[in-house]
Design an enzyme around this catalytic site. Sequence first.
Site, short mmCIF file in Angstrom:
data_model
loop_
_atom_site.label_atom_id
_atom_site.label_comp_id
_atom_site.label_asym_id
_atom_site.label_seq_id
_atom_site.Cartn_x
_atom_site.Cartn_y
_atom_site.Cartn_z
CG ASP A 7 -39.59 67.01 46.80
OD1 ASP A 7 -38.53 66.16 46.21
OD2 ASP A 7 -40.50 66.54 47.59
CD GLU A 9 -42.96 63.78 49.20
OE1 GLU A 9 -43.12 62.73 48.94
OE2 GLU A 9 -41.97 64.41 49.22
CG HIS A 145 -39.93 60.38 51.58
ND1 HIS A 145 -39.60 60.23 50.18
CD2 HIS A 145 -39.01 59.42 52.05
CE1 HIS A 145 -38.59 59.46 50.03
NE2 HIS A 145 -38.21 58.81 51.10
CG ASP A 150 -37.87 65.27 50.82
OD1 ASP A 150 -37.33 65.14 51.87
OD2 ASP A 150 -38.50 64.52 50.03
#
Length: 169
Positions: A7, A9, A145, A150
Amino acid sequence: MGVVVLDFETTGLSPLEGEVVEFALVRVRDGEIGLHLSSLCRPHGEIPYGAYRVHKIGKQMTLGFPYFEELLPDVISFIGEDTVVCHNVPFDMGFLNAYCARAGREFRPPTLDTLTMARRLYPGLPSRSLGAVAAHLGIDAGEAHRALADAMVTAKIYIAMSGMLSSAL
């Protein structure tokens, strides 16, 4: 071999213009969550307010952390020959592929998308967002988030879906 959940960001939606500001990798073996690797990453540019509103990662938080391209060899090494699992593979792998291309590295691991799986397994769900799929499966979505939270939720979703698929066969 197993899977590694990934994941990111980022500072935006485009891997050609955006940068990774946080990443997480979570290893899954035999239906169990194992080791993980995660870090904040300092972007070269600014973090737009729209991105900040989503993940709450500001430029000040990333000071002193390495740029993602400095961590790319560790990310590739951690993944190894495993399958990469993401909730929306085109987004996360788009960023990983863009960083690899800029570094002149060829790295194309096999992938599996829990979003695609959710679309097929739960056609009646009004949303297949990570939070909606987690809620449908009774999984606490935690701090949405943020990369590690996540990735952990995606790992739990992957484990639950894999169990459903294997019991159906």
